[in-house]
Scaffold this motif. Structure first.
Motif, PDB file in Angstrom:
ATOM      1  N   SER A   1      -6.405  -5.578  13.140  1.00 28.69           N
ATOM      2  CA  SER A   1      -5.614  -4.857  12.148  1.00 28.69           C
ATOM      3  C   SER A   1      -5.758  -5.468  10.765  1.00 28.69           C
ATOM      4  CB  SER A   1      -4.125  -4.862  12.526  1.00 28.69           C
ATOM      5  OG  SER A   1      -3.939  -4.368  13.816  1.00 28.69           O
ATOM      6  N   ALA A   2      -6.330  -6.641  10.690  1.00 31.14           N
ATOM      7  CA  ALA A   2      -6.350  -7.324   9.406  1.00 31.14           C
ATOM      8  C   ALA A   2      -7.752  -7.547   8.854  1.00 31.14           C
ATOM      9  CB  ALA A   2      -5.647  -8.672   9.545  1.00 31.14           C
ATOM     10  N   SER A   3      -8.713  -7.647   9.727  1.00 34.78           N
ATOM     11  CA  SER A   3     -10.020  -8.101   9.269  1.00 34.78           C
ATOM     12  C   SER A   3     -10.707  -7.119   8.325  1.00 34.78           C
ATOM     13  CB  SER A   3     -10.911  -8.396  10.466  1.00 34.78           C
ATOM     14  OG  SER A   3     -10.887  -7.322  11.377  1.00 34.78           O
TER      15      SER A   3
ATOM     16  N   VAL B   1       9.721   1.831  15.221  1.00 38.36           N
ATOM     17  CA  VAL B   1       9.587   0.384  15.366  1.00 38.36           C
ATOM     18  C   VAL B   1       9.208  -0.171  14.007  1.00 38.36           C
ATOM     19  CG1 VAL B   1       8.456  -1.497  16.604  1.00 38.36           C
ATOM     20  CG2 VAL B   1       8.694   0.735  17.709  1.00 38.36           C
ATOM     21  N   THR B   2      10.018  -1.063  13.480  1.00 35.75           N
ATOM     22  CA  THR B   2       9.699  -1.656  12.176  1.00 35.75           C
ATOM     23  C   THR B   2       8.690  -2.772  12.368  1.00 35.75           C
ATOM     24  OG1 THR B   2      11.238  -3.497  12.227  1.00 35.75           O
ATOM     25  CG2 THR B   2      12.126  -1.348  11.590  1.00 35.75           C
ATOM     26  N   GLY B   3       8.099  -3.209  11.298  1.00 33.33           N
ATOM     27  CA  GLY B   3       7.320  -4.445  11.324  1.00 33.33           C
ATOM     28  C   GLY B   3       8.269  -5.570  10.948  1.00 33.33           C
ATOM     29  N   PRO B   4       7.751  -6.758  10.678  1.00 39.58           N
ATOM     30  CA  PRO B   4       8.594  -7.881  10.257  1.00 39.58           C
ATOM     31  C   PRO B   4       9.342  -7.505   8.978  1.00 39.58           C
ATOM     32  CG  PRO B   4       6.249  -8.364   9.961  1.00 39.58           C
ATOM     33  CD  PRO B   4       6.342  -7.112  10.751  1.00 39.58           C
ATOM     34  N   ILE B   5      10.642  -7.633   8.996  1.00 47.57           N
ATOM     35  CA  ILE B   5      11.455  -7.084   7.899  1.00 47.57           C
ATOM     36  C   ILE B   5      11.292  -7.765   6.549  1.00 47.57           C
ATOM     37  CG2 ILE B   5      13.386  -5.824   8.935  1.00 47.57           C
ATOM     38  CD1 ILE B   5      13.165  -9.598   8.483  1.00 47.57           C
ATOM     39  N   HIS B   6      10.579  -8.909   6.504  1.00 44.45           N
ATOM     40  CA  HIS B   6      10.459  -9.542   5.189  1.00 44.45           C
ATOM     41  C   HIS B   6       9.381  -8.890   4.334  1.00 44.45           C
ATOM     42  CE1 HIS B   6       7.639 -12.038   7.671  1.00 44.45           C
ATOM     43  NE2 HIS B   6       6.862 -11.626   6.710  1.00 44.45           N
ATOM     44  N   SER B   7       8.654  -7.960   4.917  1.00 43.24           N
ATOM     45  CA  SER B   7       7.568  -7.351   4.149  1.00 43.24           C
ATOM     46  C   SER B   7       8.042  -6.117   3.400  1.00 43.24           C
ATOM     47  CB  SER B   7       6.428  -6.990   5.096  1.00 43.24           C
ATOM     48  OG  SER B   7       5.693  -5.902   4.597  1.00 43.24           O
ATOM     49  N   SER B   8       7.611  -6.014   2.166  1.00 39.86           N
ATOM     50  CA  SER B   8       8.019  -4.865   1.361  1.00 39.86           C
ATOM     51  C   SER B   8       7.518  -3.567   1.966  1.00 39.86           C
ATOM     52  CB  SER B   8       7.483  -5.012  -0.066  1.00 39.86           C
ATOM     53  OG  SER B   8       6.070  -4.951  -0.067  1.00 39.86           O
ATOM     54  N   SER B   9       6.320  -3.599   2.553  1.00 41.00           N
ATOM     55  CA  SER B   9       5.773  -2.389   3.154  1.00 41.00           C
ATOM     56  C   SER B   9       6.684  -1.907   4.276  1.00 41.00           C
ATOM     57  CB  SER B   9       4.379  -2.642   3.717  1.00 41.00           C
ATOM     58  OG  SER B   9       3.447  -2.776   2.670  1.00 41.00           O
TER      59      SER B   9
ATOM     60  N   TYR C   1       4.018  -6.681  14.247  1.00 39.50           N
ATOM     61  CA  TYR C   1       2.733  -5.983  14.295  1.00 39.50           C
ATOM     62  C   TYR C   1       1.922  -6.462  15.481  1.00 39.50           C
ATOM     63  CZ  TYR C   1       3.403  -4.544   9.398  1.00 39.50           C
ATOM     64  OH  TYR C   1       3.852  -3.991   8.229  1.00 39.50           O
ATOM     65  N   SER C   2       2.394  -6.278  16.661  1.00 45.61           N
ATOM     66  CA  SER C   2       1.611  -6.823  17.763  1.00 45.61           C
ATOM     67  C   SER C   2       1.776  -6.013  19.032  1.00 45.61           C
ATOM     68  CB  SER C   2       2.029  -8.268  18.040  1.00 45.61           C
ATOM     69  OG  SER C   2       3.324  -8.283  18.590  1.00 45.61           O
ATOM     70  N   PHE C   3       0.843  -6.202  19.896  1.00 48.63           N
ATOM     71  CA  PHE C   3       0.853  -5.572  21.204  1.00 48.63           C
ATOM     72  C   PHE C   3       2.117  -5.974  21.975  1.00 48.63           C
ATOM     73  CE2 PHE C   3      -0.291  -5.626  25.703  1.00 48.63           C
ATOM     74  CZ  PHE C   3      -0.832  -4.358  25.860  1.00 48.63           C
TER      75      PHE C   3
ATOM     76  N   CYS D   1       9.801  10.944  20.804  1.00 50.44           N
ATOM     77  CA  CYS D   1       8.628  10.546  20.004  1.00 50.44           C
ATOM     78  C   CYS D   1       8.950   9.233  19.320  1.00 50.44           C
ATOM     79  CB  CYS D   1       8.321  11.629  18.966  1.00 50.44           C
ATOM     80  SG  CYS D   1       6.940  11.224  17.892  1.00 50.44           S
ATOM     81  N   ILE D   2       7.966   8.353  19.222  1.00 54.13           N
ATOM     82  CA  ILE D   2       8.203   7.058  18.579  1.00 54.13           C
ATOM     83  C   ILE D   2       7.102   6.770  17.550  1.00 54.13           C
ATOM     84  CG2 ILE D   2       8.474   4.579  18.938  1.00 54.13           C
ATOM     85  CD1 ILE D   2       9.228   5.229  21.879  1.00 54.13           C
ATOM     86  N   LEU D   3       7.536   6.344  16.379  1.00 53.01           N
ATOM     87  CA  LEU D   3       6.616   5.908  15.335  1.00 53.01           C
ATOM     88  C   LEU D   3       6.551   4.386  15.405  1.00 53.01           C
ATOM     89  CD1 LEU D   3       4.875   6.543  12.888  1.00 53.01           C
ATOM     90  CD2 LEU D   3       6.955   6.792  11.527  1.00 53.01           C
ATOM     91  N   ALA D   4       5.377   3.864  15.713  1.00 54.00           N
ATOM     92  CA  ALA D   4       5.246   2.417  15.914  1.00 54.00           C
ATOM     93  C   ALA D   4       4.955   1.705  14.607  1.00 54.00           C
ATOM     94  CB  ALA D   4       4.143   2.141  16.926  1.00 54.00           C
ATOM     95  N   SER D   5       5.098   0.384  14.620  1.00 51.38           N
ATOM     96  CA  SER D   5       4.892  -0.385  13.387  1.00 51.38           C
ATOM     97  C   SER D   5       3.422  -0.423  12.984  1.00 51.38           C
ATOM     98  CB  SER D   5       5.429  -1.806  13.548  1.00 51.38           C
ATOM     99  OG  SER D   5       4.730  -2.506  14.561  1.00 51.38           O
ATOM    100  N   ASN D   6       2.550  -0.467  13.964  1.00 52.83           N
ATOM    101  CA  ASN D   6       1.120  -0.315  13.684  1.00 52.83           C
ATOM    102  C   ASN D   6       0.405   0.071  14.974  1.00 52.83           C
ATOM    103  OD1 ASN D   6       0.789  -2.679  15.145  1.00 52.83           O
ATOM    104  ND2 ASN D   6      -0.372  -3.738  13.564  1.00 52.83           N
ATOM    105  N   ASP D   7      -0.899   0.144  14.925  1.00 52.16           N
ATOM    106  CA  ASP D   7      -1.631   0.663  16.088  1.00 52.16           C
ATOM    107  C   ASP D   7      -1.527  -0.252  17.306  1.00 52.16           C
ATOM    108  OD1 ASP D   7      -2.342   2.811  14.609  1.00 52.16           O
ATOM    109  OD2 ASP D   7      -4.511   2.445  14.637  1.00 52.16           O
ATOM    110  N   MET D   8      -1.647  -1.548  17.064  1.00 53.17           N
ATOM    111  CA  MET D   8      -1.565  -2.470  18.198  1.00 53.17           C
ATOM    112  C   MET D   8      -0.203  -2.364  18.847  1.00 53.17           C
ATOM    113  SD  MET D   8      -4.387  -3.894  18.625  1.00 53.17           S
ATOM    114  CE  MET D   8      -3.891  -5.166  19.780  1.00 53.17           C
TER     115      MET D   8
END
Lengths: 338, 338
Positions: free
Chosen positions: B78-80, B187-195, B224-226, B245-252
């Motif tokens: 997801s990052a590379s 599903v949120t990602g880590p809450i400290h991120s502005s995104s 952001y993880s499996f 239906c669920i919107l996930a934080s990212n693909d993983m």
DNA sequence: TTGTATGCGTTATCAG
DNA sequence: CTGATAACGCATACAA
């Protein structure tokens, strides 16, 4: 914001009233300076916000404490784990990583190597790269220590780290045989790689030993990619008698292969078993659940860095090969032949 | 093999009988030297195998023509892709990449930043990192140009590149609503991120606007993880009335989520639709076939490098934000509510 | 134990 | 147009 002037060793010397060399020695932790002086120097340096310039140090030492890594594409999950391994070890001895992607393009690789060498990297880690170009070979033997990963070359007197291709393929084929398969397909990687050759030869020898049917006709030349897997699916499904099990060149290839087979109505493992080679994270996900030969890539990268650093210290030791073990991970894409 | 002595400008000067400065000028392509002289110099340099020392040049120029990239883990797919984007642009202007993985560890990040700064990198690209530590903030405002990727911080006067989080979430939710879903998990990602915050706020606002049922109770804080996806599956499946239906934080995360749901007997999309956010290669594979919001990561990385290089030239321009568009890719993990 | 002087390889400045 | 010299920041050999 306008870059405030750099605090140098000279500034620390002036501030402490000592000589530059004393400051340098103190900061370097040499036992030439008396503890009290050192403490004073360290404290002052900290107070002034002194940070040693690695650039200046590199020029002086003729060594950059950096390692160059050449890779086809960091964003390829089959390759990036090597980089982590290299970094783990490099960081542990204060080295930084210079990264260069080549996209398998020879000219890009040549340029990247030049740049890295011009930056006086302490060494180069080559992860699956072109070795047949004369410019490349020249650079590789011109003084910058280099280590080859996953591709060895008997003509080049370089350290090498790879995985046990022979053992991995044998283990996979024995398992395949044990669950009853007799017609086994094999997708090679790019044939210029020694790892690919080793695997191919092992496939041929082991297939004969295990009594597989007509193995030569079931070998397909491919690459390490999803797209190549798709192509391979076309090849195998077009055969008069398709194989009942296929050993792919790597995991991405296996996934493409399965997708291609599925598009042609052949389900895995119902109609065809598939075995990968890599064990990328993905392979463990239930949706994929790929039986595969695990390569310890991070460990391989780490070992490469270790050999490289050793060679930096002892340039004249004979070239060394380090082969890391593989392990078959049985998951859901293989089933006994019914 | 013992590193033959470096050929320096001095050697070329001696060989040509010219002065060092003339050689330097000739090689630098300045129009101060007459073409004939230049040709002679160039030819001689080549013959001697002269290669300019970037280290020496860096010391002299107080600029290393290198860009530092801080990332949590290059081997994370997801990052590379960001890294590739940065490299594309960096290479095009003769800059090399210094790579540092932080594993999300603050201390590792601090050390890596120090090292990179000590190496006098021209600039730093921070891909989703800790920004709340005082040491980090100090370094970030101490002179080395830096650009933030995917995480902005109003307190830091830095360039920023990110994706259109708001637009992406709105597009996904509208589509979800259009195919009939009313109970939608997030599903949120880590809450400290502005995104992550932007996405969360957009989810809340849009959910209200579209009349979703009880959205607040369907928000799950994740990463952001499996593994986080697996956890989220536990959360959602344990609800009295799970979302459709669920919107996930990212693909993983989405993939982990689907696996977790499947382990609890909930199939995707039969029982629950799932939407990811990233569009990693994997998402397009038939075995996964994930509906997702595509982030143009390579383009984002490239844009980050561009902003950075511009700032190197003009340190005093005001901080700039660049938001790249997202796009919903509808695949097989979403189905109309029946 | 501390200080002085020099060089690593470049490029910029300035004089010729 | 070309040449001599200094400086970037550090670490070493050697002198004190």
């Amino acid at each position: 914001m306008p870059d405030q002037k750099r605090v140098t060793i000279k500034d620390v010397a002036r501030e402490t009233g000592l000589a530059m060399s004393t400051v340098s020695n103190a900061l370097a932790g040499k036992d030439l300076v008396k503890p009290k002086t050192r403490a004073f120097v360290v404290e002052t340096a900290e107070r002034l916000g002194y940070r040693a310039s690695i650039v200046a140090r590199s020029l002086r030492a003729q060594r950059s404490y950096a390692i160059g890594v050449l890779i086809e594409d960091v964003s390829n999950p089959s390759a990036s784990a090597f980089v982590r391994g290299v970094e783990d070890v490099a960081n542990s001895v204060g080295c930084t990583l210079l990264l260069a992607d080549t996209d398998s393009d020879l000219e890009r690789q040549v340029m990247a190597m030049r740049t890295l060498i011009d930056r006086q990297v302490d060494g180069l880690v080559l992860i699956s790269q072109h070795l047949d170009d004369s410019r490349v070979r020249e650079m590789l033997t011109a003084g910058t220590p280099s280590v080859l990963v996953q591709r060895r070359d008997p003509r080049l007197p370089l350290d090498y780290v790879g995985s046990d291709n022979t053992g991995g393929v044998i283990e996979a084929l024995r398992y395949i045989s044990r669950i009853g398969h007799k017609r086994v397909g094999f997708v090679t990687g790019p044939i210029h790689s020694s790892s690919v050759l080793e695997r191919l030869e092992t496939f041929q020898a082991t297939a004969a030993e295990l009594g597989f049917e007509d193995p030569e006709s079931l070998i397909h030349e491919g690459r390490y990619s999803f797209g190549s897997g798709l192509e391979a699916a076309g090849f195998f499904s077009g055969l008069r008698t398709p194989p009942t099990c296929i050993l792919a060149s790597n995991d991405m290839n296996a996934i493409g292969l399965m997708q291609g087979l599925s598009e042609r109505g052949m389900a895995t493992p119902r109609d065809v078993s598939v075995v990968g080679l890599d064990d990328i994270d993905l392979a463990g996900f239930k949706a994929i659940d790929l039986t595969t030969v695990r390569l310890e890539k991070r460990a391989i990268g780490a070992e490469a860095a270790r050999l490289l650093l050793r060679r930096v210290d002892e340039p004249d030791r004979p070239a060394e090969s380090s082969i890391l073990p593989t392990r078959l991970i049985v998951r859901g894409t293989t089933a006994p032949l019914t």
